[in-house]
Design a protein around this motif. Structure first.
Motif, short mmCIF file in Angstrom:
data_model
loop_
_atom_site.label_atom_id
_atom_site.label_comp_id
_atom_site.label_asym_id
_atom_site.label_seq_id
_atom_site.Cartn_x
_atom_site.Cartn_y
_atom_site.Cartn_z
N ARG A 188 0.83 -1.21 0.00
CA ARG A 188 0.00 0.00 0.00
C ARG A 188 0.86 1.26 0.00
O ARG A 188 0.57 2.23 -0.71
N ALA A 189 1.95 1.24 0.76
CA ALA A 189 2.83 2.41 0.83
C ALA A 189 3.48 2.70 -0.52
O ALA A 189 3.60 3.86 -0.93
N GLU A 220 0.84 4.17 -2.87
CA GLU A 220 0.54 5.56 -2.49
C GLU A 220 1.65 6.50 -2.94
O GLU A 220 1.39 7.62 -3.39
N LEU A 264 1.28 7.12 -6.64
CA LEU A 264 0.18 8.06 -6.89
C LEU A 264 0.60 9.49 -6.58
O LEU A 264 0.30 10.42 -7.35
N MET A 265 1.31 9.68 -5.48
CA MET A 265 1.77 11.02 -5.11
C MET A 265 2.73 11.58 -6.15
O MET A 265 2.62 12.73 -6.56
N HIS A 269 -5.46 5.84 -9.62
CA HIS A 269 -6.17 6.23 -8.40
C HIS A 269 -7.41 5.35 -8.19
O HIS A 269 -7.69 4.91 -7.06
N PHE A 273 -6.49 1.79 -7.18
CA PHE A 273 -6.00 1.78 -5.80
C PHE A 273 -7.18 1.83 -4.82
O PHE A 273 -7.20 1.10 -3.83
N ASP A 274 -8.16 2.67 -5.11
CA ASP A 274 -9.34 2.77 -4.26
C ASP A 274 -10.07 1.42 -4.19
O ASP A 274 -10.52 0.99 -3.12
N VAL A 297 -7.91 -1.09 -1.96
CA VAL A 297 -7.97 -0.89 -0.51
C VAL A 297 -9.39 -1.11 0.01
O VAL A 297 -9.58 -1.41 1.20
#
Length: 237
Positions: A102-103, A106, A109-110, A189, A192-193, A196
């Motif tokens: 997950r990290a 993320e 994405l950032m 994005h 990823f949603d 999770v």
């Protein structure tokens, strides 16, 4: 692979994609080595890699020949990749992402947000996107904990331009490329949603649709002239 071999490999990929090396054209070690000013060994390694990628085929035991590639060939291989990556996303969502996975997602994405939030992209930006895109997809495949998916993707990657690491960029229309890659990033994005949220079916559908971004290759090969294709940057490393 040595640095000279990598340089020859990337150059030959671009020449094949642009049409400078046409389908059916023969390549021999010695003339190619002379062209690039290197020894025969880097050329030999580059030829073998391009054969594995499906861009060259052996010819008469004395050299290689540029493989004929059609838009249908590319579309079929990309569709298979979409199915496999969709399955990986569904299984990753159903199993649940690890904190480490997950990290990494993320962070991808950032970094993508930072590239696209300014409203345009440069060629250097898309080099960065290439790397984060590759990491994003890799983490999803690993998150499925299904080695068969990775094995099948590795075999499919041997088909011309099927790999997720291949990006075609039209430097003459960077505004359109911004829209295309920004849309692909927005799909990141969304998937990823879904991951999770443990929504397997949704994650699978998004990843299958996401593969269509690669079909820019089909447009290049089916509609562009040789001169137009020379303006296409190929990144497959």
């Amino acid at each position: 692979m040595s640095k000279p071999g990598q340089l020859v490999l990337v150059a030959l990929r671009k020449m094949i994609a642009s049409g400078e090396l046409a389908a059916g054209e023969r390549l021999m070690e010695i003339p190619t080595a002379q062209l690039f000013g290197v020894s025969r060994m880097p050329v030999r390694m580059a030829f073998r890699t391009l054969e594995q990628e499906g861009l060259l085929v052996r010819f008469g035991g004395r050299g290689f020949q540029v493989r004929s590639v059609s838009a249908d060939d590319i579309a079929g291989a990309v569709e298979v990749r979409g199915v496999l990556e969709g399955l990986a996303a569904r299984q990753a969502a159903e199993r649940g992402l690890s904190e480490a996975a997950r990290a990494v997602l993320e962070l991808c994405l950032m970094q993508g947000d930072q590239l696209f939030d300014k409203g345009y992209v440069t060629e250097d930006d898309l080099e960065i996107y290439h790397d984060l895109n590759m990491r994003f997809h890799q983490i999803i495949v690993e998150g499925s904990h299904n080695p068969a998916i990775a094995d099948a993707l590795a075999r499919n990657d041997h088909l011309p331009f099927a790999s997720v690491t291949a990006l075609a960029v039209d430097r003459e229309d960077m505004a359109r490329e911004y829209r295309r890659f920004n849309y692909a990033h927005m799909q990141h994005h969304s998937v990823f949603d879904a991951l999770v949220s443990r929504q397997g079916a949704r994650a699978e559908a998004i990843m299958r649709e996401h593969a269509n971004a690669t079909l820019r290759y089909a447009e290049v090969f089916s509609s562009a002239t040789a001169d137009q294709r020379m303006k296409i940057i190929l990144r497959t490393e």
